[in-house]
Design a protein around this motif. Sequence first.
Motif, PDB file in Angstrom:
ATOM      1  N   PHE A 167       0.832  -1.204   0.000  1.00 25.48           N
ATOM      2  CA  PHE A 167       0.000   0.000   0.000  1.00 25.48           C
ATOM      3  C   PHE A 167       0.870   1.259   0.000  1.00 25.48           C
ATOM      4  CE2 PHE A 167      -2.246   3.228   2.625  1.00 25.48           C
ATOM      5  CZ  PHE A 167      -3.240   3.541   1.713  1.00 25.48           C
ATOM      6  N   ILE A 168       1.909   1.273   0.842  1.00 24.13           N
ATOM      7  CA  ILE A 168       2.824   2.424   0.888  1.00 24.13           C
ATOM      8  C   ILE A 168       3.515   2.595  -0.463  1.00 24.13           C
ATOM      9  CG2 ILE A 168       4.934   3.326   1.943  1.00 24.13           C
ATOM     10  CD1 ILE A 168       2.470   3.509   3.732  1.00 24.13           C
ATOM     11  N   PHE A 169       3.937   1.457  -1.060  1.00 27.47           N
ATOM     12  CA  PHE A 169       4.592   1.513  -2.374  1.00 27.47           C
ATOM     13  C   PHE A 169       3.662   2.130  -3.416  1.00 27.47           C
ATOM     14  CE2 PHE A 169       5.047  -0.585  -6.528  1.00 27.47           C
ATOM     15  CZ  PHE A 169       6.348  -0.189  -6.858  1.00 27.47           C
ATOM     16  N   ILE A 170       2.392   1.718  -3.398  1.00 24.85           N
ATOM     17  CA  ILE A 170       1.424   2.231  -4.376  1.00 24.85           C
ATOM     18  C   ILE A 170       1.159   3.714  -4.137  1.00 24.85           C
ATOM     19  CG2 ILE A 170      -0.998   2.062  -5.118  1.00 24.85           C
ATOM     20  CD1 ILE A 170      -0.783  -0.953  -4.646  1.00 24.85           C
ATOM     21  N   ILE A 171       1.048   4.112  -2.872  1.00 29.94           N
ATOM     22  CA  ILE A 171       0.809   5.532  -2.569  1.00 29.94           C
ATOM     23  C   ILE A 171       1.971   6.389  -3.047  1.00 29.94           C
ATOM     24  CG2 ILE A 171       0.585   7.206  -0.687  1.00 29.94           C
ATOM     25  CD1 ILE A 171      -1.966   5.627  -1.299  1.00 29.94           C
ATOM     26  N   VAL A 172       3.204   5.945  -2.762  1.00 28.57           N
ATOM     27  CA  VAL A 172       4.389   6.687  -3.218  1.00 28.57           C
ATOM     28  C   VAL A 172       4.413   6.751  -4.740  1.00 28.57           C
ATOM     29  CG1 VAL A 172       6.919   6.651  -3.322  1.00 28.57           C
ATOM     30  CG2 VAL A 172       5.745   6.162  -1.166  1.00 28.57           C
ATOM     31  N   THR A 173       4.061   5.628  -5.364  1.00 30.94           N
ATOM     32  CA  THR A 173       4.026   5.572  -6.833  1.00 30.94           C
ATOM     33  C   THR A 173       3.038   6.589  -7.387  1.00 30.94           C
ATOM     34  OG1 THR A 173       4.603   3.222  -6.819  1.00 30.94           O
ATOM     35  CG2 THR A 173       3.557   4.069  -8.805  1.00 30.94           C
ATOM     36  N   TYR A 174       1.859   6.645  -6.798  1.00 27.38           N
ATOM     37  CA  TYR A 174       0.840   7.560  -7.316  1.00 27.38           C
ATOM     38  C   TYR A 174       1.153   9.021  -6.993  1.00 27.38           C
ATOM     39  CZ  TYR A 174      -2.359   4.515  -9.670  1.00 27.38           C
ATOM     40  OH  TYR A 174      -2.913   3.675 -10.601  1.00 27.38           O
ATOM     41  N   VAL A 175       1.889   9.275  -5.928  1.00 31.64           N
ATOM     42  CA  VAL A 175       2.351  10.645  -5.671  1.00 31.64           C
ATOM     43  C   VAL A 175       3.273  11.088  -6.803  1.00 31.64           C
ATOM     44  CG1 VAL A 175       3.800  12.066  -4.167  1.00 31.64           C
ATOM     45  CG2 VAL A 175       2.067  10.569  -3.163  1.00 31.64           C
ATOM     46  N   GLN A 176       4.196  10.180  -7.202  1.00 31.15           N
ATOM     47  CA  GLN A 176       5.095  10.485  -8.315  1.00 31.15           C
ATOM     48  C   GLN A 176       4.318  10.647  -9.627  1.00 31.15           C
ATOM     49  OE1 GLN A 176       8.459  10.913  -7.940  1.00 31.15           O
ATOM     50  NE2 GLN A 176       8.117  10.667  -5.742  1.00 31.15           N
ATOM     51  N   ILE A 177       3.324   9.767  -9.819  1.00 30.15           N
ATOM     52  CA  ILE A 177       2.534   9.821 -11.060  1.00 30.15           C
ATOM     53  C   ILE A 177       1.770  11.136 -11.158  1.00 30.15           C
ATOM     54  CG2 ILE A 177       0.505   8.839 -12.218  1.00 30.15           C
ATOM     55  CD1 ILE A 177       1.473   6.075 -11.279  1.00 30.15           C
ATOM     56  N   PHE A 178       1.066  11.511 -10.087  1.00 32.43           N
ATOM     57  CA  PHE A 178       0.257  12.738 -10.135  1.00 32.43           C
ATOM     58  C   PHE A 178       1.119  13.986 -10.243  1.00 32.43           C
ATOM     59  CE2 PHE A 178      -3.250  10.245  -7.853  1.00 32.43           C
ATOM     60  CZ  PHE A 178      -3.896   9.984  -9.058  1.00 32.43           C
ATOM     61  N   SER A 179       2.284  13.975  -9.606  1.00 40.07           N
ATOM     62  CA  SER A 179       3.175  15.139  -9.731  1.00 40.07           C
ATOM     63  C   SER A 179       3.671  15.268 -11.172  1.00 40.07           C
ATOM     64  CB  SER A 179       4.365  15.001  -8.774  1.00 40.07           C
ATOM     65  OG  SER A 179       5.147  13.864  -9.100  1.00 40.07           O
ATOM     66  N   GLN A 193      -4.977  17.624 -22.794  1.00 43.84           N
ATOM     67  CA  GLN A 193      -5.386  16.341 -23.363  1.00 43.84           C
ATOM     68  C   GLN A 193      -4.507  15.211 -22.829  1.00 43.84           C
ATOM     69  OE1 GLN A 193      -5.395  16.340 -27.608  1.00 43.84           O
ATOM     70  NE2 GLN A 193      -6.295  14.290 -27.797  1.00 43.84           N
ATOM     71  N   GLY A 194      -3.191  15.491 -22.675  1.00 48.26           N
ATOM     72  CA  GLY A 194      -2.276  14.494 -22.117  1.00 48.26           C
ATOM     73  C   GLY A 194      -2.608  14.198 -20.669  1.00 48.26           C
ATOM     74  N   ARG A 195      -2.925  15.260 -19.912  1.00 49.83           N
ATOM     75  CA  ARG A 195      -3.300  15.048 -18.499  1.00 49.83           C
ATOM     76  C   ARG A 195      -4.573  14.203 -18.404  1.00 49.83           C
ATOM     77  NH1 ARG A 195      -1.759  20.591 -17.855  1.00 49.83           N
ATOM     78  NH2 ARG A 195      -3.948  21.240 -17.955  1.00 49.83           N
ATOM     79  N   GLN A 196      -5.533  14.504 -19.273  1.00 45.28           N
ATOM     80  CA  GLN A 196      -6.798  13.769 -19.247  1.00 45.28           C
ATOM     81  C   GLN A 196      -6.583  12.292 -19.581  1.00 45.28           C
ATOM     82  OE1 GLN A 196      -9.765  15.368 -21.847  1.00 45.28           O
ATOM     83  NE2 GLN A 196     -11.337  13.900 -21.262  1.00 45.28           N
ATOM     84  N   LYS A 197      -5.723  12.017 -20.563  1.00 39.51           N
ATOM     85  CA  LYS A 197      -5.452  10.640 -20.941  1.00 39.51           C
ATOM     86  C   LYS A 197      -4.765   9.883 -19.813  1.00 39.51           C
ATOM     87  CE  LYS A 197      -3.174   7.762 -24.401  1.00 39.51           C
ATOM     88  NZ  LYS A 197      -2.325   7.735 -25.628  1.00 39.51           N
ATOM     89  N   ALA A 198      -3.796  10.551 -19.166  1.00 43.17           N
ATOM     90  CA  ALA A 198      -3.076   9.906 -18.060  1.00 43.17           C
ATOM     91  C   ALA A 198      -4.013   9.634 -16.883  1.00 43.17           C
ATOM     92  CB  ALA A 198      -1.904  10.793 -17.618  1.00 43.17           C
ATOM     93  N   PHE A 199      -4.857  10.622 -16.578  1.00 48.84           N
ATOM     94  CA  PHE A 199      -5.806  10.425 -15.478  1.00 48.84           C
ATOM     95  C   PHE A 199      -6.813   9.304 -15.794  1.00 48.84           C
ATOM     96  CE2 PHE A 199      -4.859  14.844 -13.813  1.00 48.84           C
ATOM     97  CZ  PHE A 199      -4.397  14.399 -12.579  1.00 48.84           C
ATOM     98  N   SER A 200      -7.205   9.193 -17.061  1.00 47.55           N
ATOM     99  CA  SER A 200      -8.199   8.184 -17.424  1.00 47.55           C
ATOM    100  C   SER A 200      -7.673   6.766 -17.244  1.00 47.55           C
ATOM    101  CB  SER A 200      -8.649   8.381 -18.875  1.00 47.55           C
ATOM    102  OG  SER A 200      -7.607   8.066 -19.777  1.00 47.55           O
ATOM    103  N   THR A 201      -6.345   6.583 -17.276  1.00 46.31           N
ATOM    104  CA  THR A 201      -5.780   5.255 -17.049  1.00 46.31           C
ATOM    105  C   THR A 201      -5.404   5.018 -15.592  1.00 46.31           C
ATOM    106  OG1 THR A 201      -3.538   6.010 -17.588  1.00 46.31           O
ATOM    107  CG2 THR A 201      -4.869   5.128 -19.392  1.00 46.31           C
ATOM    108  N   CYS A 202      -5.176   6.096 -14.840  1.00 42.95           N
ATOM    109  CA  CYS A 202      -4.718   5.950 -13.452  1.00 42.95           C
ATOM    110  C   CYS A 202      -5.856   5.951 -12.437  1.00 42.95           C
ATOM    111  CB  CYS A 202      -3.742   7.069 -13.099  1.00 42.95           C
ATOM    112  SG  CYS A 202      -2.186   6.954 -14.001  1.00 42.95           S
ATOM    113  N   ILE A 203      -6.842   6.830 -12.637  1.00 42.58           N
ATOM    114  CA  ILE A 203      -7.913   6.962 -11.641  1.00 42.58           C
ATOM    115  C   ILE A 203      -8.710   5.668 -11.480  1.00 42.58           C
ATOM    116  CG2 ILE A 203     -10.114   8.123 -11.190  1.00 42.58           C
ATOM    117  CD1 ILE A 203      -8.819  10.713 -12.063  1.00 42.58           C
ATOM    118  N   PRO A 204      -9.100   4.967 -12.577  1.00 43.15           N
ATOM    119  CA  PRO A 204      -9.815   3.700 -12.372  1.00 43.15           C
ATOM    120  C   PRO A 204      -9.028   2.705 -11.531  1.00 43.15           C
ATOM    121  CG  PRO A 204     -10.017   4.388 -14.652  1.00 43.15           C
ATOM    122  CD  PRO A 204      -9.026   5.303 -14.011  1.00 43.15           C
TER     123      PRO A 204
END
Length: 623
Positions: free
Chosen positions: A208-220, A229-240
């Motif tokens: 869980f900690i690994f995933i949280i750190v990963t998503y902090v890096q991803i969102f930054s 459009q790039g942000r929207q595409k990235a969010f569409s694959t990460c948020i689900p």
Amino acid sequence: MSNQTSVNTFLLLEFSNVRELQITQFFVFLLFYLATVTGNLLIISAVTLDHHLHTPMYFFLMNLAVTDLGSVSVTIPKSMSNSLSNTRVISYSGCVTQVYFFLLFAASDYTLLTVMAHDRYVAICNPLRYEAIMNKGACIQMAGSAWLTGLLYAVLHTGSTFAMTFCSNIVDQFFCEVPQLIKISCSKLYILENALLFLSVAVAFGCFIFIIVTYVQIFSTVLRMPSSQGRQKAFSTCIPHLVVFSMFLFGGALVYLRPIQHASSHTNMVFAVIYSVIPPMMNPVIYSMRNKEIKVPNKHQRSTMSNQSRVNGFLLHGFAEIQQLQIFHIIIFVMMYLVAFIENLLIITVIIYSHQLHTPMYFFLANLSFQDFGSISVTVPKSIANSLMKTQTISYSGCICQVSFLVFFMVSHFIILGVMAYDRYVAICNPLHYETVMNKKACIQMAASAWIGGVFYSTMYTGATFRFEFCSNVINQFFCEIPQLLKISCSDSYLNEIWVLIFGSSFGFIYFSLIIFSYVQIFRAILRIPSSQGKQKFFSTCLPHFIVISLFVVSGTFVYFRPSSSSPSAFDLLVSMFYCMVPPVMNPLIYSMRNKELKVAFWKLITNISPPILRQKPFSSAF
């Protein structure tokens, strides 16, 4: 293991004692289960059949759909079965199996979610090296590691759970849940199980900690993208993925970390449904809701199913263009169809109306007769109609229906033949336990499994076949036969069909090997019987079934594995007639020829429905 506990069965939690509410629960769970199966099978089919989705992200998503499908199949069907049967019982071995497979799928699911987070991190934060890092070998290794982790965890957890002794057999849940089993334990070994549980929580917390750190890096990284459009595409694959992971984690944490000593039964049940039923059902919806790549291929598949072929119909190969030969063909086919229809209908009718034949062997024989009648009804009537109307055409949808139903009946037929071999094995090699093993519920489940197996394989096979582009509309056969459709295909997607065929052949070979092994054991047991009359009785029930299996397997193998000719020949037509028309005609004769019980029941039925004047002669004198 069975000697360490004082119980042989467990009693699961009922939803209600009221029969009407039990039926309601059955239909609610059935809806949940069908929705889950449909959603996850669509995800698996879309990823498997569409080359645009052959990427690491969708490869892991397909594995996730398999784990979701597996986890919900471990718990819901048993609960539905109990509600229908108005019982709470689950066997000790059944409880062990539930715990093992549920933990296997749950642990694999969690590991895959962690791997998917790493995949998204590399894709977004290190896109230039994505193909090098997430190559095919690495993806297979990661997915394999997820399944092996689930396997190891399930073995350790299940072993430590059922090493305990139990003071009660009442499980306060609608399936065998580990916290509820620990609750009814009266062994000091529960400390070992708790230690393993805490170790699991620690590992899960690390992921869980690994995933949280990963998503902090991803969102930054995503927020630094200049393109909306790039942000929207990235969010569409990460948020689900983040939503699914949160749902899985918090649902499991609520159940496994909350105190259960004073929790009410209804509270336990609600929490269990939230974490074991809702996520597998919602995951396909969540992943496809914001994902254009998933939705577009599904739309593309629906449209290409009808548009990718340049033909709207097919031309079937007739038997002859000469009028006299066409009439001869019609007469032969009508005679064979009527014989098959009458024979199989008689078998079904005699078994239904004769209480002496209400046994497992004849129950499966009735199913076999229905499949024989169905398989011959798929091909022969259309060929007769074409000859009568002097045409060779069959519509595209008609061809799909022929392939689908023929594969459905034949696969179900093959599975039923295996079940019948098992029935004969138990009857002859283990007669004292026959009624216990082959009880009514077990027989219904086996027959239903055969039909469901036919539906599953038929759907997969038909879907793979009609994704082709066809260079011609001329089928060198009197019905839509898959080898002939492969022959006129000009699409590279035939590889999907080959894989389906290899899967089916592998399954068929293993299944056939088990049937042969059963008959080796059966014949060894028969030859040890001292009485010649006993040997004759057992041979009379086993030999017909063995002949039917051989006829089915040899003819089907010859058609599907021989090299197809480049031009139509009379030999091709005769071979196809042999494997799709001769077995439905011959099977009833083979089963009834040496079967005295079936013949006696038939004459009794004839006597009962005949006019009174024909009943004056005693029935027994006819024999």
